[in-house]
Design a protein around this motif. Structure first.
Motif, PDB file in Angstrom:
ATOM      1  N   VAL A   1       0.865  -1.178   0.000  1.00  0.00           N
ATOM      2  CA  VAL A   1       0.000   0.000   0.000  1.00  0.00           C
ATOM      3  C   VAL A   1       0.899   1.223   0.000  1.00  0.00           C
ATOM      4  CG1 VAL A   1      -1.740   1.307   1.281  1.00  0.00           C
ATOM      5  CG2 VAL A   1      -1.859  -1.197   1.223  1.00  0.00           C
ATOM      6  N   LYS A   2       0.536   2.218  -0.780  1.00  0.00           N
ATOM      7  CA  LYS A   2       1.348   3.433  -0.863  1.00  0.00           C
ATOM      8  C   LYS A   2       1.523   4.056   0.529  1.00  0.00           C
ATOM      9  CE  LYS A   2       1.730   3.853  -5.449  1.00  0.00           C
ATOM     10  NZ  LYS A   2       2.985   3.974  -6.199  1.00  0.00           N
ATOM     11  N   PRO A   3       2.706   4.592   0.844  1.00  0.00           N
ATOM     12  CA  PRO A   3       2.966   5.180   2.161  1.00  0.00           C
ATOM     13  C   PRO A   3       2.031   6.332   2.512  1.00  0.00           C
ATOM     14  CG  PRO A   3       5.018   4.832   0.972  1.00  0.00           C
ATOM     15  CD  PRO A   3       3.920   4.575  -0.004  1.00  0.00           C
ATOM     16  N   SER A   4       1.451   6.990   1.508  1.00  0.00           N
ATOM     17  CA  SER A   4       0.573   8.128   1.769  1.00  0.00           C
ATOM     18  C   SER A   4      -0.775   7.723   2.349  1.00  0.00           C
ATOM     19  CB  SER A   4       0.340   8.914   0.472  1.00  0.00           C
ATOM     20  OG  SER A   4      -0.254   8.083  -0.521  1.00  0.00           O
ATOM     21  N   VAL A   5      -1.134   6.434   2.278  1.00  0.00           N
ATOM     22  CA  VAL A   5      -2.420   5.965   2.799  1.00  0.00           C
ATOM     23  C   VAL A   5      -2.349   5.903   4.325  1.00  0.00           C
ATOM     24  CG1 VAL A   5      -4.067   4.046   2.839  1.00  0.00           C
ATOM     25  CG2 VAL A   5      -2.883   4.641   0.707  1.00  0.00           C
ATOM     26  N   LYS A   6      -3.268   6.594   4.992  1.00  0.00           N
ATOM     27  CA  LYS A   6      -3.225   6.728   6.449  1.00  0.00           C
ATOM     28  C   LYS A   6      -3.500   5.422   7.187  1.00  0.00           C
ATOM     29  CE  LYS A   6      -2.458  11.188   6.328  1.00  0.00           C
ATOM     30  NZ  LYS A   6      -1.124  11.727   6.725  1.00  0.00           N
ATOM     31  N   GLN A   7      -4.488   4.676   6.722  1.00  0.00           N
ATOM     32  CA  GLN A   7      -4.844   3.409   7.360  1.00  0.00           C
ATOM     33  C   GLN A   7      -4.736   2.291   6.323  1.00  0.00           C
ATOM     34  OE1 GLN A   7      -8.699   4.699   9.056  1.00  0.00           O
ATOM     35  NE2 GLN A   7      -7.773   4.308  11.056  1.00  0.00           N
ATOM     36  N   PRO A   8      -3.543   1.792   6.101  1.00  0.00           N
ATOM     37  CA  PRO A   8      -3.336   0.829   5.015  1.00  0.00           C
ATOM     38  C   PRO A   8      -4.138  -0.451   5.167  1.00  0.00           C
ATOM     39  CG  PRO A   8      -1.414   0.926   6.471  1.00  0.00           C
ATOM     40  CD  PRO A   8      -2.305   2.072   6.836  1.00  0.00           C
ATOM     41  N   GLU A   9      -4.423  -0.879   6.398  1.00  0.00           N
ATOM     42  CA  GLU A   9      -5.135  -2.135   6.578  1.00  0.00           C
ATOM     43  C   GLU A   9      -6.548  -2.083   5.994  1.00  0.00           C
ATOM     44  OE1 GLU A   9      -5.416  -0.069  10.682  1.00  0.00           O
ATOM     45  OE2 GLU A   9      -4.053  -0.161   8.965  1.00  0.00           O
ATOM     46  N   GLU A  10      -7.191  -0.900   6.011  1.00  0.00           N
ATOM     47  CA  GLU A  10      -8.549  -0.803   5.491  1.00  0.00           C
ATOM     48  C   GLU A  10      -8.562  -0.968   3.973  1.00  0.00           C
ATOM     49  OE1 GLU A  10     -10.551   2.660   6.833  1.00  0.00           O
ATOM     50  OE2 GLU A  10     -10.341   2.182   8.965  1.00  0.00           O
ATOM     51  N   LEU A  11      -7.670  -0.258   3.294  1.00  0.00           N
ATOM     52  CA  LEU A  11      -7.588  -0.384   1.841  1.00  0.00           C
ATOM     53  C   LEU A  11      -7.160  -1.795   1.451  1.00  0.00           C
ATOM     54  CD1 LEU A  11      -7.802   1.175  -0.843  1.00  0.00           C
ATOM     55  CD2 LEU A  11      -5.352   1.648  -0.654  1.00  0.00           C
TER      56      LEU A  11
END
Length: 309
Positions: free
Chosen positions: A76-86
């Motif tokens: 997941v891209k580092p810019s995503v705040k909550q990677p587990e949801e995506l």
């Protein structure tokens, strides 16, 4: 949007990179696995936001398989705040597509980590969000496994017990799988027994090991000189290396050191064929097998986390 990839997405897939201290699939490996049909376009999934790729998931299978058997890489891209949801949404979308295509089980998710990953806060966090995503997508069982390697130049194990090794039929090995599974310390074997029962578990083992690229003729049943069976060995291969695929000791023969004899025989068989290395894996909780690998001269090279349904 979650979608499977196509050939036009290759540059997008290859552009992903990873700075987290966990194993991942880089561009070179992706191209190689794609060329051998272990990766396929429709088994690689992308999460997009406004047309911009935010995450990718890459599933793997043997080249002749109809359905994927393992998730190799989740980024997941580092810019995503909550990677587990995506990531959870991406895995669920992939799982639904695989089931619609006829898959009857969810692929495992394997995460390669360094030997000392428990002491690395960055590795702990990288594993934690991936584990949360996997659990949300239905992969709730967690096993930590230890990967070993034997290389030429290491002293070969010396036999202590006088054992006889014989070939066997598929039916004999099916019986052997069922017998060795009783009281097993291997978590996956215990899970399979609980779900499938002894017969189903033995049939599943037989089909799996027959599907590996090693030589079926190398499988051996082991006996003491009096003719009493004590276990069996499967010195075959993974998709990449010579492998300690299975060392089985029957319940009534455990505690006599036969595990060391059987692992030693597998090692000698592979070494005699001139392989550049031999790999093996066991659960972190399987103390007898861990000790056998170390005694036989195998070195720990990494750990593997397995999340399964």
């Amino acid at each position: 949007m979650f979608r499977s990839s196509n050939s036009a997405d290759l540059d997008t897939i290859l552009a992903f990179a990873n700075a987290e201290p966990v194993g991942w699939t880089d561009a070179g490996r992706y191209r190689r696995e794609l060329a051998t049909n272990n990766y396929r376009d429709h088994w690689t999934w992308i999460a997009e936001a406004s047309g911009y790729p935010m995450a990718r998931a890459i599933w793997w299978a043997p080249s002749g398989a109809d359905h994927p058997v393992a998730l190799d890489c989740l980024l997941v891209k580092p810019s995503v705040k909550q990677p587990e949801e995506l990531a959870a949404g991406l895995l669920k979308a992939g799982h639904e597509a695989f089931k619609a295509a006829g898959a009857t089980t969810l692929p495992d998710y394997t995460i390669d980590v360094a030997v000392g990953w428990h002491e690395d806060p960055r590795a702990m966090e990288a594993v934690a969000w991936r584990r949360r995503a996997a659990e949300c997508a239905g992969l709730e069982s967690f096993i930590e496994r230890v990967n070993f390697e034997w290389t030429p130049g290491t002293v070969l194990p010396v036999p202590v017990h006088d054992l006889d090794y014989r070939t066997g039929t598929d039916q004999e090995f099916k019986t052997a799988f069922a017998r060795a599974a009783e009281g097993s310390l291997d978590a996956q074997t215990r899970n399979n027994l609980a779900i499938m029962g002894p017969r189903g578990q033995a049939q599943d083992d037989l089909e799996f090991y027959l599907s590996l690229p090693g030589e079926r003729a190398a499988w051996r049943l082991a006996f003491v000189p009096s003719g009493t069976p004590i276990g069996f060995i499967i010195p075959t291969r993974t998709a990449y290396d010579a492998s300690v695929s299975y060392v089985g000791v029957y319940p009534d023969q455990r505690g006599h050191g036969y595990i060391h004899e059987l692992l030693g025989e597998i090692t000698r068989v592979h070494a005699a064929s001139g392989v550049p290395r031999i790999t093996g894996t066991t659960d972190l909780d399987n103390a007898p097998m861990l000790a056998a690998f170390e005694r036989a001269g195998y070195c720990i090279i990494k750990r593997r986390l397995v999340l399964t349904a």
